[in-house]
Motif scaffolding. Structure first.
Motif, PDB file in Angstrom:
ATOM      1  N   LEU A  88       0.811  -1.216   0.000  1.00 32.22           N
ATOM      2  CA  LEU A  88       0.000   0.000   0.000  1.00 32.22           C
ATOM      3  C   LEU A  88       0.842   1.263   0.000  1.00 32.22           C
ATOM      4  N   THR A  89       2.118   1.124   0.284  1.00 32.09           N
ATOM      5  CA  THR A  89       3.009   2.276   0.272  1.00 32.09           C
ATOM      6  C   THR A  89       3.533   2.582  -1.121  1.00 32.09           C
ATOM      7  N   ASP A  90       3.266   1.734  -2.084  1.00 26.54           N
ATOM      8  CA  ASP A  90       3.716   1.942  -3.461  1.00 26.54           C
ATOM      9  C   ASP A  90       3.048   3.187  -4.043  1.00 26.54           C
ATOM     10  N   ALA A  91       3.794   3.978  -4.794  1.00 28.96           N
ATOM     11  CA  ALA A  91       3.277   5.222  -5.365  1.00 28.96           C
ATOM     12  C   ALA A  91       2.109   4.995  -6.312  1.00 28.96           C
ATOM     13  N   ARG A  92       2.021   3.816  -6.925  1.00 30.59           N
ATOM     14  CA  ARG A  92       0.942   3.542  -7.877  1.00 30.59           C
ATOM     15  C   ARG A  92      -0.423   3.422  -7.210  1.00 30.59           C
ATOM     16  N   VAL A  93      -0.459   3.235  -5.907  1.00 27.14           N
ATOM     17  CA  VAL A  93      -1.737   3.139  -5.201  1.00 27.14           C
ATOM     18  C   VAL A  93      -1.957   4.327  -4.251  1.00 27.14           C
ATOM     19  N   ALA A  94      -1.192   5.385  -4.444  1.00 29.89           N
ATOM     20  CA  ALA A  94      -1.279   6.548  -3.541  1.00 29.89           C
ATOM     21  C   ALA A  94      -2.653   7.203  -3.574  1.00 29.89           C
ATOM     22  N   GLU A  95      -3.218   7.421  -4.761  1.00 30.62           N
ATOM     23  CA  GLU A  95      -4.519   8.110  -4.837  1.00 30.62           C
ATOM     24  C   GLU A  95      -5.636   7.279  -4.214  1.00 30.62           C
ATOM     25  N   PRO A  96      -5.779   5.992  -4.575  1.00 36.31           N
ATOM     26  CA  PRO A  96      -6.830   5.201  -3.908  1.00 36.31           C
ATOM     27  C   PRO A  96      -6.608   5.085  -2.400  1.00 36.31           C
ATOM     28  N   ARG A  97      -5.360   4.967  -1.989  1.00 36.12           N
ATOM     29  CA  ARG A  97      -5.067   4.884  -0.545  1.00 36.12           C
ATOM     30  C   ARG A  97      -5.529   6.158   0.155  1.00 36.12           C
ATOM     31  N   ALA A  98      -5.263   7.308  -0.445  1.00 30.68           N
ATOM     32  CA  ALA A  98      -5.676   8.589   0.141  1.00 30.68           C
ATOM     33  C   ALA A  98      -7.201   8.674   0.229  1.00 30.68           C
ATOM     34  N   MET A  99      -7.895   8.162  -0.797  1.00 27.41           N
ATOM     35  CA  MET A  99      -9.359   8.170  -0.778  1.00 27.41           C
ATOM     36  C   MET A  99      -9.892   7.342   0.395  1.00 27.41           C
ATOM     37  N   TYR A 100      -9.320   6.156   0.583  1.00 31.19           N
ATOM     38  CA  TYR A 100      -9.779   5.296   1.678  1.00 31.19           C
ATOM     39  C   TYR A 100      -9.410   5.882   3.037  1.00 31.19           C
ATOM     40  N   GLU A 101      -8.301   6.594   3.123  1.00 25.22           N
ATOM     41  CA  GLU A 101      -7.943   7.250   4.386  1.00 25.22           C
ATOM     42  C   GLU A 101      -8.957   8.337   4.727  1.00 25.22           C
ATOM     43  N   LEU A 102      -9.402   9.103   3.719  1.00 27.68           N
ATOM     44  CA  LEU A 102     -10.434  10.117   3.955  1.00 27.68           C
ATOM     45  C   LEU A 102     -11.749   9.466   4.372  1.00 27.68           C
ATOM     46  N   LEU A 103     -12.082   8.354   3.746  1.00 28.02           N
ATOM     47  CA  LEU A 103     -13.298   7.635   4.107  1.00 28.02           C
ATOM     48  C   LEU A 103     -13.194   7.117   5.546  1.00 28.02           C
ATOM     49  N   ALA A 104     -12.024   6.656   5.940  1.00 28.88           N
ATOM     50  CA  ALA A 104     -11.822   6.189   7.318  1.00 28.88           C
ATOM     51  C   ALA A 104     -12.042   7.334   8.305  1.00 28.88           C
TER      52      ALA A 104
END
Length: 117
Positions: free
Chosen positions: A91-107
């Motif tokens: 999940l720390t890979d740059a290719r998943v940064a945008e979806p990870r950020a979206m899920y962090e906001l949802l959390a």
């Protein structure tokens, strides 16, 4: 969006009562059918959102109907996460940064709506 003008029209009186109907469903089915007698509706997550005009209208309708119950952000359709899973990317890979950020906001929305006991 006017839900009464599309392919499967929904009567306005039902659209107006939708939040109440969802609540009634949960109250009726939570104890036995859902095996969770304390279940309540704390939020609505818009997911699998494609970048189309129709999907934008549907998202806006959900926001209009459920108002403050809609959590932000809406989760967009992302093949990136499926590919990351297949490629075993962290999940720390740059290719998943945008979806990870979206899920962090949802959390964060979840934590505001459902405080710790």
């Amino acid at each position: 969006m006017d839900l009464t003008r599309h392919h499967h029209p929904v009567p306005r009186r039902l659209v107006a009562r939708l939040p109440e109907r969802v609540h009634e469903f949960v109250v009726q089915h939570a104890p036995k059918d859902l095996a969770n007698p304390t279940l309540t509706v704390r939020g609505v997550v818009v997911s699998a959102l494609a970048p189309t005009a129709l999907q934008a209208e549907q998202r806006d309708s959900i926001r209009q109907i459920f108002e403050d119950l809609v959590w932000e952000p809406a989760i967009k359709v992302r093949t990136t996460l499926a590919e990351a899973n297949t490629d075993a990317l962290p999940l720390t890979d740059a290719r998943v940064a945008e979806p990870r950020a979206m899920y962090e906001l949802l959390a964060q929305s979840f934590l505001k709506a459902v405080p710790a006991p």
